[in-house]
Design a protein around this motif. Structure first.
Motif, short mmCIF file in Angstrom:
data_model
loop_
_atom_site.label_atom_id
_atom_site.label_comp_id
_atom_site.label_asym_id
_atom_site.label_seq_id
_atom_site.Cartn_x
_atom_site.Cartn_y
_atom_site.Cartn_z
N MET A 112 -3.86 3.40 6.29
CA MET A 112 -4.25 2.84 4.94
C MET A 112 -3.86 1.52 4.83
N MET A 113 -3.05 0.82 5.47
CA MET A 113 -2.56 -0.62 5.47
C MET A 113 -3.33 -1.27 6.46
N ILE A 118 -8.47 -2.09 3.98
CA ILE A 118 -8.18 -2.78 2.64
C ILE A 118 -9.52 -3.68 2.21
N ILE A 180 1.81 6.01 -0.51
CA ILE A 180 1.46 4.73 -0.67
C ILE A 180 1.84 4.03 -1.74
N THR A 183 2.82 0.21 -2.34
CA THR A 183 2.35 -0.44 -1.14
C THR A 183 0.51 -0.59 -1.27
N LEU A 184 -0.02 0.12 -1.49
CA LEU A 184 -1.55 -0.04 -1.55
C LEU A 184 -1.72 -1.24 -2.52
#
Length: 219
Positions: A112-113, A118, A180, A183-184
């Motif tokens: 996801m990171m 992103i 997440i 963080t997201l």
């Protein structure tokens, strides 16, 4: 096509010779479009810019995609299968629950990171107000598929008595969101750097700890 724009006439270059060349050219255009859309967003992207970045004539571009909207949709349809949720590696057999949850969480957070992920999320979010179907396509193949995959993992543990879960949908969402947490949002808003390995491990451990405190069967 943008209002008022004139679609260029197709040139001989714009006629694919065979299916293999056709697929290669289409992929070439999608790769170029991805770079332009992610850099400029939907509204800031022009078909001229996509043609330049893709290394094709504008006539060729319009043979494959007759509008910017069609090109953007094709890109989402192609990239939706690479979302972190749909790529979760779920253990096929019952193992150590805490260990398996940490493995799933770590993989999910790491994917996801990724900068490309992103950028794609920002790109789609920026276009969904005007084209809500774009967001739906990504949502169904990403978050919804991830929820179903995770529910398949949780069910044997529920049946075995390790987890006390009444609503599988809610529990699956809780776990994915815990992975997440914070963080997201930070990454989407471009605040600070990506999490370090130490920060990622701390987030994963906290996510699993909170989830098990909420859902692990007591006694």
């Amino acid at each position: 096509m943008t209002r008022g724009a004139t679609r260029p006439e197709a040139t001989p270059e714009a006629t694919p010779a065979d299916d293999r060349q056709d697929n290669a050219k289409r992929q070439q255009i999608l790769d170029g479009a991805r770079r332009v859309f992610r850099a400029n967003g939907f509204d800031g992207t022009s078909m001229d810019a996509v043609a330049r970045e893709s290394g094709v004539s504008k006539g060729t571009l319009y043979v494959y995609f007759d509008s910017k909207e069609a090109l953007f949709k094709a890109l989402i349809l192609k990239d939706r299968f690479d979302q972190p949720e749909s790529c979760l590696q779920i253990p096929a057999t019952i193992g150590d629950l805490e260990h398996d949850l940490k493995t799933i969480a770590d993989l999910y957070l790491a994917r996801m990171m990724q900068p490309d992920m992103i950028s794609m999320l920002r790109m789609v979010i920026g276009a969904t107000e005007k084209f809500p179907d774009f967001g739906r396509l990504l949502y169904e193949e990403g978050p919804l598929r991830g929820r179903e995959n995770l529910k398949d993992f949780l069910r044997p543990h529920i049946a075995a008595g390790a987890l006390d879960i009444e609503d599988e949908d809610v529990a699956a969402w809780h776990f994915l969101d815990l992975c997440i947490a914070g963080t997201l949002r930070r990454m989407l808003l471009n605040v600070g750097d990506a999490p370090t390995d130490t920060e990622r491990t701390a987030t994963v451990n906290a996510a699993v700890r909170v989830f098990l405190r909420a859902y692990a069967r007591q006694g």
